[in-house]
Design an enzyme around this catalytic site. Structure first.
Site, mmCIF file in Angstrom:
data_model
loop_
_atom_site.group_PDB
_atom_site.id
_atom_site.type_symbol
_atom_site.label_atom_id
_atom_site.label_comp_id
_atom_site.label_asym_id
_atom_site.label_seq_id
_atom_site.Cartn_x
_atom_site.Cartn_y
_atom_site.Cartn_z
ATOM 1 N N CYS A 12 -3.948 -12.985 -4.727
ATOM 2 C CA CYS A 12 -3.686 -13.570 -3.408
ATOM 3 C C CYS A 12 -4.004 -15.066 -3.384
ATOM 4 O O CYS A 12 -4.132 -15.663 -2.323
ATOM 5 C CB CYS A 12 -4.479 -12.843 -2.327
ATOM 6 S SG CYS A 12 -6.272 -12.946 -2.522
ATOM 7 N N PHE A 23 -11.894 -3.423 -5.761
ATOM 8 C CA PHE A 23 -11.938 -4.392 -4.657
ATOM 9 C C PHE A 23 -11.311 -3.744 -3.422
ATOM 10 O O PHE A 23 -10.417 -4.298 -2.779
ATOM 11 C CB PHE A 23 -11.208 -5.691 -5.009
ATOM 12 C CG PHE A 23 -11.603 -6.285 -6.340
ATOM 13 C CD1 PHE A 23 -12.751 -7.060 -6.465
ATOM 14 C CD2 PHE A 23 -10.826 -6.067 -7.468
ATOM 15 C CE1 PHE A 23 -13.111 -7.603 -7.697
ATOM 16 C CE2 PHE A 23 -11.175 -6.611 -8.697
ATOM 17 C CZ PHE A 23 -12.326 -7.381 -8.812
ATOM 18 N N ASP A 72 -16.179 -1.616 -4.246
ATOM 19 C CA ASP A 72 -16.264 -2.961 -3.681
ATOM 20 C C ASP A 72 -17.718 -3.407 -3.710
ATOM 21 O O ASP A 72 -18.633 -2.568 -3.649
ATOM 22 C CB ASP A 72 -15.739 -2.989 -2.242
ATOM 23 C CG ASP A 72 -15.354 -4.386 -1.793
ATOM 24 O OD1 ASP A 72 -14.156 -4.725 -1.870
ATOM 25 O OD2 ASP A 72 -16.248 -5.152 -1.373
ATOM 26 N N ASP A 74 -6.963 -5.270 -6.498
ATOM 27 C CA ASP A 74 -6.649 -6.116 -5.333
ATOM 28 C C ASP A 74 -7.818 -7.070 -5.080
ATOM 29 O O ASP A 74 -8.512 -6.966 -4.067
ATOM 30 C CB ASP A 74 -6.387 -5.226 -4.116
ATOM 31 C CG ASP A 74 -6.006 -6.025 -2.878
ATOM 32 O OD1 ASP A 74 -5.570 -7.186 -3.042
ATOM 33 O OD2 ASP A 74 -6.154 -5.497 -1.758
ATOM 34 N N ARG A 116 0.839 -1.207 0.000
ATOM 35 C CA ARG A 116 0.000 0.000 0.000
ATOM 36 C C ARG A 116 0.873 1.255 0.000
ATOM 37 O O ARG A 116 0.579 2.239 -0.689
ATOM 38 C CB ARG A 116 -0.929 -0.020 1.214
ATOM 39 C CG ARG A 116 -2.026 -1.039 1.107
ATOM 40 C CD ARG A 116 -3.056 -0.876 2.196
ATOM 41 N NE ARG A 116 -2.791 -1.662 3.387
ATOM 42 C CZ ARG A 116 -3.302 -2.872 3.639
ATOM 43 N NH1 ARG A 116 -4.102 -3.442 2.760
ATOM 44 N NH2 ARG A 116 -3.023 -3.514 4.748
#
Length: 400
Positions: A341, A230, A252, A301, A214
């Site tokens: 991820c 996201f 989101d 993300d 970040r």
């Protein structure tokens, strides 16, 4: 001492022999002894060679999770304290401990358990039967070692509510361990304040693994128009705002996440610059393209699009789609921060997918950085599952 012996088939145990900590059900030739699932057993190779000691669960495909390779090692309170102390000493030397992951399962040689520290609160996620029996001891030892460092813990909340527990034959659990407390916890990361909902937020409430990623986007944010896809509770968006962005839109699909993101923007005095919208990113990106929108920086993300090898093809399609759409929305010379991820979306496949997306929209990528998870989520070589986060920053250029 262990009451059972797990004997491997000849030629099996490749993960274990290469330094990993798992024994799978299809690698086992025989299991002998008087024990219950969750108990400690020894693992021997086909010829009787001692390979380690760990806890067994015959309901799980990961039948044994290794705790130690030392012969005769007792898995007791003293052993747990040593593991916990080592984990905390490592973090003291490598990360900002105000909020961090204290225990990261196999990478801290305590397989199947995760413990996050948010300011003065611990959140525990126990995902394996054997380690569940040591859960309270692990928590007590964490508190003890932190207290020695003049760090006091006021409360512990359990978030062992992941679906994977059912694969271990365990019930999903959620609630206080010990006294109740306000589960809305304020933390500070990279100089930014956040309210973390440890009771109802995703996973343990906040994604600590992106802490330094970040911060890495900030140099590209000054005077920029930024889109954060996201956004969860607004972490990348707020870093962009703090980095001097002209405007930031965080998106989101979670109403709860967006509500928390707006509160986080307000507490940091960024509400005028950083705005949030509840929307499906896959629907929003083509809509923004149709509207003629352009951005100087886009952050992708997403949650893990796959949690198994079986769905990897669909995951590749998803990653390619969002990266392709994002590149079309970026001004010539603008920037893309993109990540995955999912452990199953390995670095090679993720890189290939991004490259294909760039070719399809006739963009040239200049790599600025490749990063992984923060050091409090250590990557244990030989334990492939500990490497899961891949994070690229590119400059996106039109073809010459």
């Amino acid at each position: 001492m262990p009451d059972g012996i797990v004997k491997l088939k000849k030629g099996e145990g490749r993960v274990l022999k290469s330094g990993g900590m798992w024994v799978f059900d299809n690698e086992i030739d025989a299991i002998t002894g008087d024990f219950e699932d969750g108990d400690i057993v020894e693992v021997h190779d086909f010829d009787g060679y001692y390979m380690g000691v760990g806890f067994i669960n015959r309901k799980s495909k990961i039948t044994v999770r290794i705790m130690s390779r030392k012969k005769g090692q007792e898995i007791d309170e003293q052993f747990i304290e040593k593991r916990v102390r080592n984990a905390i000493e490592y973090r003291e030397k490598t990360v900002d401990m105000s909020s961090c992951r204290i225990i990261f399962g196999e990478a801290d040689f305590l397989p199947g358990i995760v413990v996050d520290k948010f300011s003065d609160v611990l959140v525990v996620e126990s995902l394996a039967l054997g380690i569940d029996r040591f859960k309270l001891i692990i928590i007590d030892k964490i508190k003890m070692v932190l207290k020695e460092m003049n760090i006091n813990i006021r409360g512990v909340y359990e978030r062992s509510d992941a679906k994977v527990r059912t694969l271990e034959g365990m019930e999903r659990m959620k609630g206080f361990i010990g006294e109740e407390f306000d589960t809305k916890v304020e933390i500070i990361e990279n100089g930014i304040k956040y309210f973390v909902d440890v009771q109802d937020g995703q996973k343990t409430g906040f994604f600590l693994d992106q802490k330094y990623n970040r911060a890495a986007i900030k140099p590209m944010c000054k005077g920029a128009k930024v889109l954060d896809c996201f956004t969860h509770t607004g972490s990348f968006a707020l870093n962009a705002g703090m980095g001097g962005a002209k405007s930031v839109l965080g998106v989101d699909a979670s109403e709860l996440g967006i509500a928390q993101a707006r509160e986080n923007a307000e507490v940091n005095g960024l509400s005028d610059v950083v705005k949030f919208e509840c929307a499906d990113v896959f629907e929003l990106l083509p809509q923004l393209e149709n509207d003629g929108e352009k951005f100087d920086l886009i952050i992708l993300d997403p949650p893990a699009f796959t949690k198994s090898r079986n769905s990897i093809k669909n995951a590749v399609k998803g990653y390619k789609e969002i990266n392709l759409r994002a590149m079309k929305l970026i001004n010539d010379g603008g920037f893309l921060a993109t990540c995955s991820c999912s452990h199953f979306m390995d670095t090679e496949l993720f890189t290939k997918t991004i490259a294909e997306a760039a070719r399809n929209v006739h963009k040239r990528l200049r790599q600025i950085e490749f990063r992984t998870q923060a050091p409090d989520h250590p990557i244990l070589w030989s334990a492939d599952e500990s490497l899961y986060l891949k994070f690229y920053i590119f400059q996106v250029c039109d073809e010459m």
